[in-house]
Scaffold this motif. Structure first.
Motif, mmCIF file in Angstrom:
data_model
loop_
_atom_site.group_PDB
_atom_site.id
_atom_site.type_symbol
_atom_site.label_atom_id
_atom_site.label_comp_id
_atom_site.label_asym_id
_atom_site.label_seq_id
_atom_site.Cartn_x
_atom_site.Cartn_y
_atom_site.Cartn_z
ATOM 1 N N THR A 164 36.683 44.579 36.515
ATOM 2 C CA THR A 164 37.587 43.922 37.462
ATOM 3 C C THR A 164 39.038 44.255 37.162
ATOM 4 O O THR A 164 39.808 44.640 38.057
ATOM 5 C CB THR A 164 37.388 42.400 37.432
ATOM 6 N N ARG A 218 34.834 38.988 44.150
ATOM 7 C CA ARG A 218 34.598 40.329 44.701
ATOM 8 C C ARG A 218 34.364 40.237 46.206
ATOM 9 O O ARG A 218 34.675 41.163 46.949
ATOM 10 C CB ARG A 218 33.385 40.974 44.013
ATOM 11 N N LEU A 247 36.652 35.107 34.597
ATOM 12 C CA LEU A 247 35.480 35.942 34.842
ATOM 13 C C LEU A 247 34.446 35.790 33.725
ATOM 14 O O LEU A 247 34.802 35.467 32.595
ATOM 15 C CB LEU A 247 35.898 37.414 34.905
ATOM 16 N N ASN A 300 39.566 39.468 44.995
ATOM 17 C CA ASN A 300 40.313 39.500 43.743
ATOM 18 C C ASN A 300 41.615 40.285 43.872
ATOM 19 O O ASN A 300 42.644 39.902 43.304
ATOM 20 C CB ASN A 300 39.451 40.109 42.634
#
Length: 223
Positions: free
Chosen positions: A79, A31, A71, A57
Motif C-alpha cells: 500500500t 483499496r 493496515l 486509499n
C-alpha cells in the motif's frame, strides 16, 4: 482532515469514530472506494452525523493532513509503496502491529525493526510516528463504552510526537504520553502482543497506564 489508510478495519473505524465525535473531519480509506464509503456511512451514523467520508486509499493519502496507517502488517508495504508522493511532508501515525497469532500472539521478524520503522523507510519524506497500538478496537467502536488508558507515542521529532500526544488527549479517557524515538515502537508492538495475551486470559479489554505523570495535557522535555 484526519485520514485512515486501512480505515475499514476495526482499528481504523474505531479511531475514526472517536476523532469524529471529538469534532474532526475524518476520511476512511480502503483499496475499494465503495467499501470505504459504505463503512464511513455507518461510522457517520454512530458519530451523530459528523463529517465522515470514505474513499480509495490514494484519495485519503492526498487529502489528509494527518494520516493514520491502520493496515494489517502484510498490507503495509504494497500500500505505502504507491503513496510516497501523496504523503510527502505529512504527519503519519503508524498503528500497525507486526504480529502473528498462531500459538499465541508474538512478534514477526521485521528487518527494519518494527512496522513503524519499516513505514519510515517506505515513506522517507513523511514525518512518521507510532501510537495507538494498545487501545482496544472493540471499545473504540462502541461510542457508549468509556475508554481509559495511556497512549505511548514514539517519534524522532519531539514536535511531531507532541502533535500526536495532543490528538490522543482529545479522545475522552485517553492520555498521550511521550515515549521517545521511533525505535521504541518495537517495544510498543511487543507490548501489544502481551496485552492481547492478557486480555485473552482474563476475557477483558485491558490497556496500559503509566504512573507518576501528572496532567492529561502533559509535555516532555523532548529527549
Amino acid at each position: 482532515m484526519i485520514g485512515f489508510l486501512g480505515g475499514t478495519g476495526p482499528q481504523g473505524r474505531g479511531l475514526g469514530l472517536r476523532f469524529a465525535l471529538a469534532g474532526y473531519s475524518v476520511m476512511l480509506g480502503s483499496r475499494s472506494a465503495e467499501r470505504a464509503e459504505a463503512q464511513a456511512a455507518g461510522i457517520k451514523i454512530l458519530a451523530r452525523g459528523a463529517d465522515v467520508r470514505g474513499g480509495a486509499n490514494e484519495e485519503v493519502a492526498a487529502e489528509s493532513e494527518v494520516c493514520f496507517i491502520a493496515l494489517p502488517y502484510e498490507g503495509q508495504r504494497p500500500t505505502l509503496e504507491s503513496l510516497t508522493g501523496q504523503l510527502e511532508g505529512k504527519l503519519v501515525v503508524n498503528c500497525v502491529n507486526a504480529l502473528a497469532l498462531d500459538g499465541g500472539p508474538h512478534l514477526l521478524n521485521v528487518e527494519a525493526g518494527s512496522s513503524a520503522e519499516e513505514c519510515r523507510q517506505l515513506l522517507p519524506g513523511a514525518r512518521v510516528t507510532a501510537a495507538f497500538h494498545t487501545v482496544s478496537a472493540p471499545k473504540l467502536l462502541d461510542p457508549d463504552s468509556a475508554l481509559e488508558g495511556d497512549v505511548p507515542v514514539c517519534g524522532d521529532d519531539p514536535a511531531d510526537r507532541e502533535a500526536v500526544v495532543r490528538l490522543a488527549n482529545v479522545i475522552g479517557g485517553l492520555r498521550g504520553v511521550h515515549a521517545g524515538p521511533l525505535r521504541h515502537s518495537r517495544t510498543l508492538e511487543a507490548m501489544t502482543a502481551l496485552i492481547i495475551s492478557i486480555n485473552t486470559l482474563y476475557r477483558t479489554s485491558a490497556g496500559v497506564r503509566f504512573t507518576g505523570i501528572d496532567g492529561e495535557d502533559n509535555r516532555a522535555d523532548g529527549s
